[in-house]
Design an enzyme around this catalytic site. Structure first.
Site, PDB file in Angstrom:
ATOM      1  N   GLU A  55      83.432  76.914  36.596  1.00  0.00           N
ATOM      2  CA  GLU A  55      84.293  76.886  35.405  1.00  0.00           C
ATOM      3  C   GLU A  55      85.704  76.371  35.692  1.00  0.00           C
ATOM      4  O   GLU A  55      86.693  77.121  35.588  1.00  0.00           O
ATOM      5  CB  GLU A  55      84.370  78.273  34.765  1.00  0.00           C
ATOM      6  N   MET A 112      81.572  96.407  33.257  1.00  0.00           N
ATOM      7  CA  MET A 112      81.251  96.642  31.849  1.00  0.00           C
ATOM      8  C   MET A 112      80.520  95.451  31.218  1.00  0.00           C
ATOM      9  O   MET A 112      80.448  95.343  30.001  1.00  0.00           O
ATOM     10  CB  MET A 112      82.540  96.925  31.054  1.00  0.00           C
ATOM     11  N   HIS A 113      79.986  94.570  32.041  1.00  0.00           N
ATOM     12  CA  HIS A 113      79.314  93.360  31.553  1.00  0.00           C
ATOM     13  C   HIS A 113      77.802  93.549  31.659  1.00  0.00           C
ATOM     14  O   HIS A 113      77.265  93.758  32.739  1.00  0.00           O
ATOM     15  CB  HIS A 113      79.750  92.168  32.408  1.00  0.00           C
ATOM     16  N   GLU A 151      75.179  79.830  31.787  1.00  0.00           N
ATOM     17  CA  GLU A 151      75.344  81.281  31.634  1.00  0.00           C
ATOM     18  C   GLU A 151      75.253  81.601  30.142  1.00  0.00           C
ATOM     19  O   GLU A 151      76.014  81.057  29.342  1.00  0.00           O
ATOM     20  CB  GLU A 151      76.716  81.741  32.150  1.00  0.00           C
TER      21      GLU A 151
HETATM   22  C1  GAL Z   1      81.941  83.466  33.191  1.00  0.00           C
HETATM   23  C2  GAL Z   1      81.935  83.291  34.693  1.00  0.00           C
HETATM   24  C3  GAL Z   1      81.040  84.313  35.361  1.00  0.00           C
HETATM   25  C4  GAL Z   1      81.311  85.678  34.804  1.00  0.00           C
HETATM   26  C5  GAL Z   1      81.124  85.645  33.318  1.00  0.00           C
HETATM   27  C6  GAL Z   1      81.333  86.981  32.653  1.00  0.00           C
HETATM   28  O1  GAL Z   1      83.065  82.872  32.619  1.00  0.00           O
HETATM   29  O2  GAL Z   1      81.494  82.012  35.076  1.00  0.00           O
HETATM   30  O3  GAL Z   1      81.259  84.292  36.747  1.00  0.00           O
HETATM   31  O4  GAL Z   1      82.602  86.057  35.138  1.00  0.00           O
HETATM   32  O5  GAL Z   1      82.063  84.755  32.769  1.00  0.00           O
HETATM   33  O6  GAL Z   1      81.176  86.882  31.261  1.00  0.00           O
END
Ligand code: GAL
Length: 648
Positions: A144, A380-381, A330
């Site tokens: 990113e 918390m993800h 992602e």
């Molecule tokens: C993205 C990132 C991941 C993780 C994710 C969490 O922006 O590439 O490593 O941090 O967010 O939502």
């Protein structure tokens, strides 16, 4: 190519004894891809030159043995403490002159040559070791670019590199640049800002009042070039050792480097789609709209980026019109940790988001992440699994998609009827000089995109370098403040209709207002922008008939036919050629939708109920319902948070 699913996995986060079971479960779910490695530098190279590949060898072997294909990430977004200790000045510096510190990620300046040297070493070692590994089927560079506001750096390294870059932009005798040419181009006579030498040029921060926009604009173009160069170091190395495709995972609404230029060195574009996080922290919707879509995401934001990155994916190599190779690297699976508020998706939304990506031509959708981490920043993800390895909500939706994919066609992309130009350099120009608080090029282009989608239209986003518009019934080119003459000529000669403006060609390449003739200088037209004004966000100017303009309005003169005018009779949209219409203001959805339908009545328009969007691929038509209640369309019912898919 088959549509596939994948997942992001961090073997270094879990005991090795757990890897095999994880791999078997991923394969049992039907996943094809597993992305690993992108933050594991400290485990790969615990101290300088001391490489530890044993664990990564075994992780790749375990995953590959289960039938998974590995996407291997280079770990350059997370330089470990020893790298920082060796290069204490490698951090980026923010606009206020504060050094950005260690303790999270992306703590580097794109211009720091010492850091780039470290990246070169770790990427070379990885590429040599895994370039021929049969399980490594794709690469990801870094992670990113630009996320956490990390493109622009006001460091000493950036200052030195910027001066050299400027010497290249204004070449003079020998190795030095032509400083008089720079002074003239930037208008430095204003406020006695002329330089005697390139070494006097600083970075455009910490000035007493506004710096020269030409200076800021040049600096932002330079920083974009630094990202391209940084990425190219890695792609050159990987290509020397591997035939596997190379991707980067871009982000949502990050516009401060030219993704098309980065994409020219990559085989596949990918992006990280967090619909609920984005709605809270970067879509810019009203609070009423945020509340309505809090658990679904904005109905257009994901699709916009799918279409944008499909275009970025075509930046390298030959691709059919309609776009190139792209993935979602992602995909949000549940509540995230980083937005102001982090609601859970409505049941069905993870499936909807996945199908929407496929409808826009994605080859793969990878969920972030396999298992929720019980430690560190992202506790918390959500993941597909809870921290205790029990399945979380999204797991079942991924299973559903897997089952549906069995009977679905392969990836299909057809040229859309409408092209919408998105140009990163134009975004830079608006950022340098918005002329009104909060006005942004992205916002303007996104508004046009939403209007097209409310009419049920499929859209190809194309770069500002596009010159071939054959096959498009309508081309939209809003807000291109700098417009090359050959782009104007190509648009004026396009077989379809064209809508340009506002601010078309309002600045030359050095950020000055062209005066001979005045903008927009449209081929064969006498149209002139006489005056420009920006407006408070709460001001609206009513058009006669439906719609309003807001934020930005130009006063125009010329002999073109009036297509839209204010209630007071001032022209807002006028023809400026046989196929071209100039839009002199920032319209609301009603104004934009009216103009689209007036200019290109032959388009197959279907007005969408609130929250519903249509996407046609050639082989299939999809309807997506972002709403909380069921919707009726085309004689059918789409459940809330549901998808309707038909073969065409
Ligand atoms: C993205 C990132 C991941 C993780 C994710 C969490 O922006 O590439 O490593 O941090 O967010 O939502």
């Amino acid at each position: 190519m088959k549509r596939t699913l994948g997942v992001c996995y961090y073997p270094e986060h879990w005991p090795e004894a757990q890897w095999a079971e994880d791999a078997v479960r991923m394969a049992a779910l039907g996943l094809t891809w597993v992305r690993i490695g992108e933050f594991a530098w400290k485990r790969m190279e615990p101290s300088e030159g001391n490489y530890r590949w044993d664990w990564l060898d075994r992780a790749i072997e375990v995953l590959g043995a289960a039938g998974l294909r590995v996407v291997l990430g280079t770990p350059t977004a997370t330089p470990p403490a020893w790298v920082v200790a060796k290069h204490p000045d490698m951090f980026a510096v923010d606009e206020n002159g504060h050094t950005r510190g260690y303790g999270s990620r992306r703590h580097y300046c794109f211009s720091h040559q010492g850091y780039i040297g470290e990246c070169r070493k770790i990427v070379t070692a990885m590429a040599k070791r895994y370039g021929g590994n049969p399980h490594v089927a794709a690469w990801q560079t870094d992670n990113e670019y630009g996320c956490h506001d990390t493109t622009i750096s006001y460091s000493e390294a950036a200052r030195v590199a910027f001066r050299d870059w400027l010497r290249g932009q204004f070449p003079g005798a020998g190795n030095d640049g032509d400083i008089d040419a720079l002074n003239a181009a930037w208008g430095n006579v204003f406020w006695s800002m002329d330089y005697d030498d390139f070494d006097q040029i600083g970075l455009p921060n910490l000035t007493v009042t506004e710096p020269n926009p030409a200076h800021v604009h040049a600096f932002r173009r330079f920083t974009s070039d630094q990202v391209v160069a940084f990425n190219r170091v890695q792609t050159d190395i990987i290509r020397a050792h591997s035939d596997a495709p190379i991707a980067h995972n871009y982000m949502g609404r990050i516009t401060d480097f030219d993704h098309f230029a980065v994409g020219a060195d990559l085989d596949v574009a990918s992006w990280d789609s967090y619909p609920l996080g984005f709605l809270e922290d970067r879509v810019g919707a009203s609070s009423e709209r945020q509340r309505a879509y809090a658990q679904q995401g904005d109905p257009d934001f994901q699709a916009f980026h799918h279409d944008l990155y499909r275009a970025v994916g075509a930046a390298r190599g030959a691709h059919p019109k309609g776009g190139g190779r792209w993935w979602v690297m992602e995909q949000q699976p549940g509540p995230v940790n980083w937005a102001p508020y982090n609601p859970a998706p409505l049941p069905g939304m993870v499936r909807l988001w996945t199908w929407e990506a496929f409808a826009h031509g994605a080859e793969a959708v990878c969920y972030f992440r396999w298992r929720q981490a019980p430690f560190a920043q992202e506790q918390m993800h959500a993941g597909l699994l809870r921290p205790d390895s029990v399945v979380a909500e999204a797991y079942g939706e991924a299973e559903t998609v897997m089952a549906e994919l069995a009977n679905a066609p392969e990836v299909t992309v057809a040229q859309a009827p409408v092209a919408l130009i998105f140009d990163y350099d134009a975004d830079t120009a608006w950022t340098v000089q918005p002329h009104g608080a909060g006005l942004s090029y992205f916002g303007l282009v996104f508004d046009w995109y939403r209007a097209l989608r409310k009419l049920g239209l499929s859209v190809d986003i194309v770069p500002g370098t596009a010159r071939d518009f054959a096959g498009y019934a309508l081309v939209l080119a809003p807000g291109l403040m700098q417009m090359a003459d050959d782009l104007k000529a190509a648009l004026a000669a396009a077989p379809g209709q064209v809508i340009v403006g506002p601010r078309s060609g309002a600045r030359d390449d050095n950020f000055n207002i062209p005066t001979t003739p005045m903008p927009p200088d449209w081929p064969g037209s006498d149209l002139v922008v006489e005056r420009v004004q920006s407006m408070r966000p709460d001001m609206r100017i009513a058009l006669s008939g439906a719609g309003t303009v807001h934020s930005y309005l130009e006063q125009i003169a010329g002999r073109g036919a009036v297509v839209l005018e204010t209630e007071d009779g001032a022209p807002v949209a006028v023809t400026c050629g046989p196929n071209a219409t100039y839009m002199a203001g920032w319209g609301d959805d009603a104004a934009h939708m009216r103009l689209i339908q007036t200019v290109a009545p032959q388009l197959d328009v279907e007005e969408m109920p609130e929250g519903v969007r249509r996407r046609q691929t050639g082989a299939e038509t999809f309807w997506f319902n972002y709403g909380r209640s069921e919707a009726r369309i085309a004689g059918q019912t789409i459940p809330a948070a549901g998808v309707l898919r038909q073969a065409t």
